[in-house]
Write a protein that holds these residues in place. Structure first.
Motif, PDB file in Angstrom:
ATOM      1  N   LYS A  55     -32.793  31.304  39.129  1.00 23.65           N
ATOM      2  CA  LYS A  55     -33.259  30.541  40.298  1.00 23.65           C
ATOM      3  C   LYS A  55     -32.091  29.852  41.014  1.00 23.65           C
ATOM      4  O   LYS A  55     -31.965  29.947  42.230  1.00 23.65           O
ATOM      5  CB  LYS A  55     -34.305  29.493  39.863  1.00 23.65           C
ATOM      6  CG  LYS A  55     -35.511  30.101  39.153  1.00 23.65           C
ATOM      7  CD  LYS A  55     -36.513  29.052  38.736  1.00 23.65           C
ATOM      8  CE  LYS A  55     -35.990  28.008  37.774  1.00 23.65           C
ATOM      9  NZ  LYS A  55     -35.552  28.558  36.453  1.00 23.65           N
ATOM     10  N   THR A  56     -31.259  29.155  40.243  1.00 21.71           N
ATOM     11  CA  THR A  56     -30.129  28.457  40.873  1.00 21.71           C
ATOM     12  C   THR A  56     -29.145  29.468  41.449  1.00 21.71           C
ATOM     13  O   THR A  56     -28.535  29.226  42.499  1.00 21.71           O
ATOM     14  CB  THR A  56     -29.433  27.530  39.849  1.00 21.71           C
ATOM     15  OG1 THR A  56     -30.417  26.590  39.383  1.00 21.71           O
ATOM     16  CG2 THR A  56     -28.281  26.772  40.457  1.00 21.71           C
ATOM     17  N   THR A  57     -29.025  30.607  40.785  1.00 25.96           N
ATOM     18  CA  THR A  57     -28.154  31.669  41.313  1.00 25.96           C
ATOM     19  C   THR A  57     -28.664  32.124  42.683  1.00 25.96           C
ATOM     20  O   THR A  57     -27.870  32.387  43.596  1.00 25.96           O
ATOM     21  CB  THR A  57     -28.101  32.849  40.315  1.00 25.96           C
ATOM     22  OG1 THR A  57     -27.682  32.350  39.043  1.00 25.96           O
ATOM     23  CG2 THR A  57     -27.144  33.925  40.773  1.00 25.96           C
ATOM     24  N   ASN A  86     -36.124  29.121  32.248  1.00 26.60           N
ATOM     25  CA  ASN A  86     -34.706  28.754  32.211  1.00 26.60           C
ATOM     26  C   ASN A  86     -33.874  30.026  32.143  1.00 26.60           C
ATOM     27  O   ASN A  86     -34.178  30.929  31.363  1.00 26.60           O
ATOM     28  CB  ASN A  86     -34.382  27.897  30.976  1.00 26.60           C
ATOM     29  CG  ASN A  86     -35.032  26.526  31.035  1.00 26.60           C
ATOM     30  OD1 ASN A  86     -35.723  26.130  30.114  1.00 26.60           O
ATOM     31  ND2 ASN A  86     -34.827  25.815  32.108  1.00 26.60           N
ATOM     32  N   GLY A  87     -32.863  30.080  33.011  1.00 21.89           N
ATOM     33  CA  GLY A  87     -31.957  31.225  32.979  1.00 21.89           C
ATOM     34  C   GLY A  87     -32.454  32.435  33.754  1.00 21.89           C
ATOM     35  O   GLY A  87     -31.799  33.474  33.768  1.00 21.89           O
TER      36      GLY A  87
HETATM   37  P1  ATP Z   1     -32.669  26.791  34.816  1.00 16.00           P
HETATM   38  O1  ATP Z   1     -34.145  26.750  35.043  1.00 16.00           O
HETATM   39  O2  ATP Z   1     -32.319  26.578  33.385  1.00 16.00           O
HETATM   40  O3  ATP Z   1     -31.877  25.919  35.739  1.00 16.00           O
HETATM   41  P2  ATP Z   1     -32.066  29.163  36.415  1.00 16.00           P
HETATM   42  O4  ATP Z   1     -33.278  30.033  36.580  1.00 16.00           O
HETATM   43  O5  ATP Z   1     -31.720  28.275  37.559  1.00 16.00           O
HETATM   44  O6  ATP Z   1     -32.216  28.322  35.067  1.00 16.00           O
HETATM   45  P3  ATP Z   1     -29.385  30.178  36.620  1.00 16.00           P
HETATM   46  O7  ATP Z   1     -28.751  28.816  36.553  1.00 16.00           O
HETATM   47  O8  ATP Z   1     -29.371  30.855  37.919  1.00 16.00           O
HETATM   48  O9  ATP Z   1     -30.876  30.128  36.047  1.00 16.00           O
HETATM   49  O10 ATP Z   1     -28.657  31.060  35.519  1.00 16.00           O
HETATM   50  C1  ATP Z   1     -29.006  32.433  35.320  1.00 16.00           C
HETATM   51  C2  ATP Z   1     -28.043  33.014  34.272  1.00 16.00           C
HETATM   52  O11 ATP Z   1     -26.741  33.028  34.828  1.00 16.00           O
HETATM   53  C3  ATP Z   1     -27.953  32.212  32.984  1.00 16.00           C
HETATM   54  O12 ATP Z   1     -27.852  33.141  31.933  1.00 16.00           O
HETATM   55  C4  ATP Z   1     -26.694  31.419  33.143  1.00 16.00           C
HETATM   56  O13 ATP Z   1     -26.093  31.165  31.878  1.00 16.00           O
HETATM   57  C5  ATP Z   1     -25.836  32.357  33.965  1.00 16.00           C
HETATM   58  N1  ATP Z   1     -24.897  31.599  34.822  1.00 16.00           N
HETATM   59  C6  ATP Z   1     -25.216  30.650  35.714  1.00 16.00           C
HETATM   60  N2  ATP Z   1     -24.120  30.189  36.359  1.00 16.00           N
HETATM   61  C7  ATP Z   1     -23.069  30.889  35.849  1.00 16.00           C
HETATM   62  C8  ATP Z   1     -21.653  30.884  36.077  1.00 16.00           C
HETATM   63  N3  ATP Z   1     -21.112  30.082  36.988  1.00 16.00           N
HETATM   64  N4  ATP Z   1     -20.896  31.741  35.362  1.00 16.00           N
HETATM   65  C9  ATP Z   1     -21.439  32.570  34.451  1.00 16.00           C
HETATM   66  N5  ATP Z   1     -22.772  32.640  34.169  1.00 16.00           N
HETATM   67  C10 ATP Z   1     -23.562  31.799  34.848  1.00 16.00           C
END
Ligand code: ATP
Length: 253
Positions: free
Chosen positions: A52-54, A48-49
């Motif tokens: 990936k979604t980024t 988490n974090g």
């Molecule tokens: P998960 O498995 O929980 O979905 P992830 O690997 O997809 O996590 P992301 O959603 O890409 O992770 O987030 C990566 C980091 O960027 C996290 O610390 C999150 O809080 C931060 N983050 C994500 N979107 C934003 C945003 N719009 N503004 C500021 N910070 C963000």
């Protein structure tokens, strides 16, 4: 050093080269290199974090890299978001549809928004290819399960004939049978030459369907493995490493 990516014809439907990106001055992705070919399924895993979604947001043009390059079918999604998104179908964890419209009406309407005017037969063929029961074609999607909603979204992707598909945690909340059915759909899209980037926590499902699995750790792609032989991946070894990314405080009691 400047990295140049030729505009056409693109060798990879989805490319991120040396990408550094984040939010409000906070760096999330650090030198991300991802290249996904036509007819390839790539699963991106990570805690988490991890970012990936980024990474998905990069290809949709929602996050601009501070350095490096991103291309969707050769198009820069920050400079030309509309053009890049024309080449992408994006299926979020919870597929958003028009609840009061039927499955058939949703696909017709969303195709229309995309500037495509398919007739009823083509839409029915896409819904059938996506595995939706014929009886559900003319039902309002308000009562559809997650799996059924995904089938409508896949039907839309099939009808749009997009070269790239992005999926955010597609199998979370699906039972094993629905997951297997979903993976068969991904294989159908792969066979049609679609490049698929899937973000997931579901290692088993990724190992079933992906051609490559990448592990993202705090914005760094720390490992990439390719499917090999009949067993495809050493799931136990991958699980040990993947679980190893979870810090002790995050481990279930
Ligand atoms: P998960 O498995 O929980 O979905 P992830 O690997 O997809 O996590 P992301 O959603 O890409 O992770 O987030 C990566 C980091 O960027 C996290 O610390 C999150 O809080 C931060 N983050 C994500 N979107 C934003 C945003 N719009 N503004 C500021 N910070 C963000």
């Amino acid at each position: 050093m400047t990295i140049e990516i030729s505009a056409a014809p693109p060798s990879h439907a989805l490319e991120a080269l040396g990408v550094v990106a984040g939010y409000g001055g906070k760096t999330i992705l650090r030198q991300l290199d991802l290249r996904i070919r036509a007819g390839e399924i790539y699963a991106l895993l990570g805690a988490n974090g991890a970012g990936k979604t980024t990474a998905l947001s990069l290809f949709l043009g929602f996050v601009a890299p501070t350095s490096g390059q991103v291309r969707v079918h050769g198009v820069d999604p920050v400079a030309q978001p509309g053009e890049a998104r024309r080449h992408i179908a994006y299926i979020p964890e919870n597929v958003a549809l028009y609840e009061h419209l039927t499955a058939r009406e949703n696909v017709a309407y969303l195709l229309d928004l995309a500037g495509q005017n398919d007739g009823p037969d083509a839409i029915a063929r896409a819904l059938a290819a996506a595995g939706l029961d014929t009886a559900a074609f003319d039902r309002r999607v308000g009562g559809f399960s997650k799996g059924m909603r995904q089938k409508v979204a896949i039907a839309l992707a099939l009808a749009r004939k997009v070269p790239a598909l992005l999926l955010d945690e597609p199998t979370s909340g699906l039972d094993p049978q629905a997951t297997a059915e979903f993976n068969r759909l991904l294989q159908l899209l792969r066979a049609q030459g679609v490049a698929i980037l899937m973000v997931t926590h579901d290692l088993l499902s990724a190992a079933d369907v992906a051609d490559r699995i990448g592990f993202l750790d705090a914005g760094l792609l720390v490992e990439e493995v390719a499917a090999e032989g009949d067993d495809r991946f050493d799931v136990r070894a991958l699980h040990r490493r993947y679980a190893g990314q979870i810090t002790p405080s995050e481990q279930p009691a």
